[in-house]
Scaffold this active site. Structure first.
Site, mmCIF file in Angstrom:
data_model
loop_
_atom_site.group_PDB
_atom_site.id
_atom_site.type_symbol
_atom_site.label_atom_id
_atom_site.label_comp_id
_atom_site.label_asym_id
_atom_site.label_seq_id
_atom_site.Cartn_x
_atom_site.Cartn_y
_atom_site.Cartn_z
ATOM 1 N N ARG A 232 54.157 1.159 24.567
ATOM 2 C CA ARG A 232 55.544 0.779 24.857
ATOM 3 C C ARG A 232 56.110 0.015 23.676
ATOM 4 O O ARG A 232 55.425 -0.840 23.079
ATOM 5 C CB ARG A 232 55.626 -0.115 26.104
ATOM 6 C CG ARG A 232 55.450 0.603 27.408
ATOM 7 C CD ARG A 232 56.618 1.557 27.708
ATOM 8 N NE ARG A 232 56.441 2.258 28.972
ATOM 9 C CZ ARG A 232 55.825 3.432 29.104
ATOM 10 N NH1 ARG A 232 55.334 4.041 28.047
ATOM 11 N NH2 ARG A 232 55.735 4.013 30.287
ATOM 12 N N GLU A 261 64.262 1.470 23.104
ATOM 13 C CA GLU A 261 64.325 2.393 24.233
ATOM 14 C C GLU A 261 64.661 1.611 25.481
ATOM 15 O O GLU A 261 64.219 0.483 25.634
ATOM 16 C CB GLU A 261 62.921 2.972 24.488
ATOM 17 C CG GLU A 261 62.561 4.152 23.679
ATOM 18 C CD GLU A 261 61.220 4.694 24.175
ATOM 19 O OE1 GLU A 261 61.224 5.680 24.874
ATOM 20 O OE2 GLU A 261 60.187 4.083 23.846
ATOM 21 N N HIS A 301 59.159 9.358 21.980
ATOM 22 C CA HIS A 301 58.446 9.140 23.251
ATOM 23 C C HIS A 301 57.950 10.495 23.781
ATOM 24 O O HIS A 301 58.301 10.911 24.882
ATOM 25 C CB HIS A 301 59.337 8.442 24.283
ATOM 26 C CG HIS A 301 58.511 7.778 25.362
ATOM 27 N ND1 HIS A 301 58.776 6.528 25.852
ATOM 28 C CD2 HIS A 301 57.392 8.190 26.006
ATOM 29 C CE1 HIS A 301 57.876 6.221 26.769
ATOM 30 N NE2 HIS A 301 57.034 7.224 26.875
HETATM 31 P P1 NAI Z 1 45.312 1.915 31.784
HETATM 32 O O1 NAI Z 1 45.891 1.054 32.847
HETATM 33 O O2 NAI Z 1 44.283 2.908 32.136
HETATM 34 O O3 NAI Z 1 44.701 0.987 30.625
HETATM 35 C C1 NAI Z 1 45.342 -0.132 30.119
HETATM 36 C C2 NAI Z 1 44.285 -1.069 29.573
HETATM 37 O O4 NAI Z 1 44.966 -2.166 28.948
HETATM 38 C C3 NAI Z 1 43.377 -1.658 30.648
HETATM 39 O O5 NAI Z 1 42.026 -1.550 30.256
HETATM 40 C C4 NAI Z 1 43.812 -3.121 30.727
HETATM 41 O O6 NAI Z 1 42.757 -3.995 31.068
HETATM 42 C C5 NAI Z 1 44.273 -3.360 29.312
HETATM 43 N N1 NAI Z 1 45.163 -4.506 29.161
HETATM 44 C C6 NAI Z 1 46.030 -5.045 30.037
HETATM 45 N N2 NAI Z 1 46.648 -6.112 29.500
HETATM 46 C C7 NAI Z 1 46.149 -6.241 28.248
HETATM 47 C C8 NAI Z 1 46.377 -7.156 27.184
HETATM 48 N N3 NAI Z 1 47.248 -8.168 27.329
HETATM 49 N N4 NAI Z 1 45.690 -7.011 26.053
HETATM 50 C C9 NAI Z 1 44.764 -6.022 25.917
HETATM 51 N N5 NAI Z 1 44.514 -5.119 26.888
HETATM 52 C C10 NAI Z 1 45.192 -5.226 28.037
HETATM 53 O O7 NAI Z 1 46.571 2.598 31.082
HETATM 54 P P2 NAI Z 1 46.587 3.944 30.266
HETATM 55 O O8 NAI Z 1 46.746 5.080 31.209
HETATM 56 O O9 NAI Z 1 45.475 3.972 29.300
HETATM 57 O O10 NAI Z 1 47.970 3.794 29.478
HETATM 58 C C11 NAI Z 1 48.179 2.796 28.504
HETATM 59 C C12 NAI Z 1 49.649 2.708 28.203
HETATM 60 O O11 NAI Z 1 50.078 3.909 27.548
HETATM 61 C C13 NAI Z 1 50.514 2.671 29.462
HETATM 62 O O12 NAI Z 1 50.689 1.369 29.901
HETATM 63 C C14 NAI Z 1 51.815 3.274 29.016
HETATM 64 O O13 NAI Z 1 52.660 2.233 28.615
HETATM 65 C C15 NAI Z 1 51.445 4.107 27.806
HETATM 66 N N6 NAI Z 1 51.695 5.534 27.967
HETATM 67 C C16 NAI Z 1 52.517 6.138 27.052
HETATM 68 C C17 NAI Z 1 52.779 7.479 27.123
HETATM 69 C C18 NAI Z 1 53.661 8.147 26.111
HETATM 70 O O14 NAI Z 1 54.113 9.274 26.339
HETATM 71 N N7 NAI Z 1 53.932 7.522 24.986
HETATM 72 C C19 NAI Z 1 52.230 8.303 28.221
HETATM 73 C C20 NAI Z 1 51.354 7.577 29.126
HETATM 74 C C21 NAI Z 1 51.116 6.235 28.986
#
Ligand code: NAI
Length: 339
Positions: A232, A261, A301
């Site tokens: 993000r 965004e 994005h």
């Molecule tokens: P997820 O929920 O599986 O993993 C997120 C990880 O970040 C978790 O292990 C969590 O413990 C960790 N985390 C939380 N707060 C943190 C912090 N302050 N510092 C370090 N680590 C922290 O999420 P996932 O599915 O891996 O997605 C990650 C991000 O990718 C999403 O939040 C979303 O914003 C973004 N995303 C972007 C897309 C795009 O098209 N550009 C598509 C899908 C997701």
């Protein structure tokens, strides 16, 4: 026969859904389901929506036969789950669809920067085949710093190991056994900034992670590192990023998301016609500066946007609808977790 209505569908989705749900009574609508058109749909049994259909108490109460809401999104806060429980309406979602997809895009950005593909492409289009200024760097032996070892972060680590990179990671929740399984090492945030040749962000955006990379800590990053953001835009303070790219603190950035965004809840939201386009002008201007820098690659994005990922959303939705009809419900939103 059950009547199934799909809302907020795009043209390309219709034939696919028709084929997969052959034999069922399906209706398609480009618009949301809302208080203006609800009267036409009172007798449907199943609806499938995206996040712009606000299924609040009033709307849910207007249906006479509704039994299933299959949202084509991961999030479900556009649906009043409590009301659904009271009315015995099951809600199913799409828990995952693009973990490898976003990880692959991350590497597309990394490789573009490390091998200067974007510059070479521009040049050869002009029939200029000189190699001057196109020398890249190997990934092998470099250190990748992954912030957020969740679903996407893990795929990124797996891919990095294929390139024989060393991987360090920072996460607020350390999972036991993960380091060994994936071959990385958990380190502190500062350690990751100091020691990574490439930093890639894969954590959620929230109050705690707002400007996770900011003017106070960007100077701690190893000089000349690359910063990749497919999570993000708000995770990085744009001002600080522009300065670091300007003064050589960072040698490049690969950005699929920008701070300017509008708030994006669900990644596929950005493809919807309903996605609002009003954003903060100052940040947009800075993003414009970023877009002009030749060591910055920006994609709109688009990391989730692969044929396979979008089909996975439809396939999961089809499974959700069929599962319900066959009395074998799958991907039911676990309301117990929320109430
Ligand atoms: P997820 O929920 O599986 O993993 C997120 C990880 O970040 C978790 O292990 C969590 O413990 C960790 N985390 C939380 N707060 C943190 C912090 N302050 N510092 C370090 N680590 C922290 O999420 P996932 O599915 O891996 O997605 C990650 C991000 O990718 C999403 O939040 C979303 O914003 C973004 N995303 C972007 C897309 C795009 O098209 N550009 C598509 C899908 C997701």
């Amino acid at each position: 026969m059950s009547k199934i209505a799909f809302f907020e569908v795009e043209e390309w989705e219709k034939p696919y859904l028709k084929e997969k749900l052959k034999g069922y009574n399906i209706l398609f609508f480009n618009d949301t389901i809302n208080k203006v058109n609800i009267d036409k749909f009172k007798d449907v049994d199943i609806i499938s929506v995206f996040i712009y259909s606000k299924l609040d108490k009033v709307l849910i109460n207007k249906f006479n036969n509704l039994k299933l809401i299959a949202t084509r999104s991961t999030g479900f806060d556009h649906i009043d789950i409590q009301k659904c429980m009271e009315n015995k309406v099951i809600v199913c979602n799409v828990p995952t669809y693009g973990e490898n997809t976003v990880a692959e895009h991350t590497f597309a950005l990394i490789l573009n920067l490390t091998r200067k593909i974007h510059k070479a492409w521009e040049r050869t289009r002009r029939l200029d085949f000189s190699q001057e200024g196109l020398r890249g760097i190997d990934l092998r032996g470099k250190t990748l710093g992954v912030i957020g070892v969740g679903s996407i972060g893990k795929h990124v680590i797996r891919m990095a190991k294929g390139f024989e990179m060393d991987v360090i990671a920072y996460d607020v929740f350390k999972v036991k056994g993960l380091e060994r399984k994936f071959g990385f090492k958990y380190v502190s945030f500062d350690n990751l900034l100091k020691n990574s040749d490439i930093i890639s962000l894969h954590c959620p955006y929230n109050k705690k992670t707002h400007h996770l990379i900011n003017k106070n800590n960007i100077g701690k990053i190893k000089k000349g590192a690359l910063l990749i953001n497919t999570a993000r835009g708000g995770l990085i303070e744009t001002d600080a990023l522009v300065k670091a790219l300007d003064n050589g603190g960072l040698s490049g950035a690969g950005l699929d998301v920008l701070e300017g965004e509008c708030f994006v809840k669900e990644d596929t939201q950005v493809m919807s016609k309903q996605f609002p386009k009003k954003c903060d002008m100052r940040i947009i201007l800075e993003d414009h500066i970023l877009a002009k820098m030749d060591n910055v690659i920006i994609t709109p994005h688009n990391a989730f946007n692969s044929v396979e990922a979008l089909q996975r959303i439809l396939d999961t939705t089809v499974d959700n609808v069929k599962g319900f009809l066959k009395k074998k419900v799958v991907n039911k939103v676990d309301v117990g977790k929320y109430f």
